[in-house]
Design a protein around this motif. Structure first.
Motif, PDB file in Angstrom:
ATOM      1  N   ASP A  54     -17.634  33.357 -43.989  1.00 49.86           N
ATOM      2  CA  ASP A  54     -16.835  34.358 -43.272  1.00 49.86           C
ATOM      3  C   ASP A  54     -17.333  35.773 -43.553  1.00 49.86           C
ATOM      4  O   ASP A  54     -17.394  36.612 -42.658  1.00 49.86           O
ATOM      5  N   ASP A  55     -17.682  36.063 -44.823  1.00 46.59           N
ATOM      6  CA  ASP A  55     -18.204  37.384 -45.169  1.00 46.59           C
ATOM      7  C   ASP A  55     -19.498  37.665 -44.419  1.00 46.59           C
ATOM      8  O   ASP A  55     -19.690  38.748 -43.864  1.00 46.59           O
ATOM      9  N   LYS A  56     -20.398  36.684 -44.398  1.00 50.32           N
ATOM     10  CA  LYS A  56     -21.679  36.853 -43.708  1.00 50.32           C
ATOM     11  C   LYS A  56     -21.463  37.088 -42.221  1.00 50.32           C
ATOM     12  O   LYS A  56     -22.069  37.977 -41.627  1.00 50.32           O
ATOM     13  N   GLU A  57     -20.563  36.318 -41.614  1.00 46.85           N
ATOM     14  CA  GLU A  57     -20.286  36.478 -40.190  1.00 46.85           C
ATOM     15  C   GLU A  57     -19.622  37.823 -39.902  1.00 46.85           C
ATOM     16  O   GLU A  57     -19.878  38.436 -38.860  1.00 46.85           O
ATOM     17  N   THR A  58     -18.790  38.311 -40.822  1.00 48.50           N
ATOM     18  CA  THR A  58     -18.168  39.628 -40.646  1.00 48.50           C
ATOM     19  C   THR A  58     -19.219  40.727 -40.697  1.00 48.50           C
ATOM     20  O   THR A  58     -19.203  41.644 -39.882  1.00 48.50           O
ATOM     21  N   LEU A  59     -20.152  40.642 -41.656  1.00 50.69           N
ATOM     22  CA  LEU A  59     -21.236  41.631 -41.713  1.00 50.69           C
ATOM     23  C   LEU A  59     -22.107  41.562 -40.463  1.00 50.69           C
ATOM     24  O   LEU A  59     -22.544  42.584 -39.946  1.00 50.69           O
ATOM     25  N   ASP A  60     -22.351  40.349 -39.950  1.00 46.49           N
ATOM     26  CA  ASP A  60     -23.079  40.199 -38.678  1.00 46.49           C
ATOM     27  C   ASP A  60     -22.351  40.928 -37.556  1.00 46.49           C
ATOM     28  O   ASP A  60     -22.961  41.641 -36.757  1.00 46.49           O
ATOM     29  N   ALA A  61     -21.031  40.742 -37.486  1.00 53.83           N
ATOM     30  CA  ALA A  61     -20.233  41.382 -36.430  1.00 53.83           C
ATOM     31  C   ALA A  61     -20.227  42.897 -36.576  1.00 53.83           C
ATOM     32  O   ALA A  61     -20.291  43.622 -35.576  1.00 53.83           O
ATOM     33  N   ILE A  62     -20.153  43.387 -37.805  1.00 54.95           N
ATOM     34  CA  ILE A  62     -20.191  44.845 -38.027  1.00 54.95           C
ATOM     35  C   ILE A  62     -21.519  45.402 -37.546  1.00 54.95           C
ATOM     36  O   ILE A  62     -21.567  46.411 -36.847  1.00 54.95           O
ATOM     37  N   PHE A  63     -22.627  44.734 -37.900  1.00 52.98           N
ATOM     38  CA  PHE A  63     -23.932  45.214 -37.441  1.00 52.98           C
ATOM     39  C   PHE A  63     -24.058  45.108 -35.931  1.00 52.98           C
ATOM     40  O   PHE A  63     -24.625  45.985 -35.289  1.00 52.98           O
ATOM     41  N   LYS A  64     -23.505  44.052 -35.356  1.00 52.04           N
ATOM     42  CA  LYS A  64     -23.551  43.915 -33.889  1.00 52.04           C
ATOM     43  C   LYS A  64     -22.814  45.081 -33.236  1.00 52.04           C
ATOM     44  O   LYS A  64     -23.235  45.600 -32.205  1.00 52.04           O
ATOM     45  N   ASP A  65     -21.707  45.513 -33.840  1.00 48.39           N
ATOM     46  CA  ASP A  65     -20.927  46.628 -33.302  1.00 48.39           C
ATOM     47  C   ASP A  65     -21.599  47.975 -33.541  1.00 48.39           C
ATOM     48  O   ASP A  65     -21.690  48.800 -32.640  1.00 48.39           O
TER      49      ASP A  65
END
Length: 119
Positions: A54-65
């Protein structure tokens, strides 16, 4: 606003604070120096270890944004562990390059990131 705090992992030492002085100095034939004084900023290089999926996917989403073009606020020391106050290590930053992720074991990720201070 929105925020990210890793469920299990934490930023690892060494946490590098790299000062950047964008001033330009030129030298005349006579040896005098002339400087165009610019604002000083910082680069921050750090690693997260022990991240969950979940942490990795959240960081992915932050970078995507945010990508490398959208600034955001970050608190490097929310518990005042290595600074005199919480406010000392709050910075307005942009991601310098995409985070680099490694999988250490199933469900256990490491992320390396570099941020640069915006003015």
């Amino acid at each position: 606003g929105n925020y990210f705090e890793a469920a299990r992992g934490r930023v690892q030492f060494p946490l590098q604070f790299l000062p950047v002085d964008r001033s330009n100095t030129v030298f005349s034939e006579g040896g005098q120096s002339f400087s165009d004084i610019q604002q000083k900023t910082e680069r921050f290089s750090f690693s997260y270890m022990g991240l969950t999926e979940d942490d990795k996917e959240t960081l992915d989403a932050i970078f995507k944004d945010t990508g490398t073009g959208k600034p955001f606020l970050i608190s490097f020391d929310p518990d005042s562990v290595f600074g005199s106050s919480v406010n000392y290590y709050i910075r307005y930053v942009k991601v310098e390059a995409a985070p680099q992720f490694s999988i250490v074991s199933p469900g256990n990720f490491t992320a390396n990131m570099v941020l640069r201070e915006e003015l």
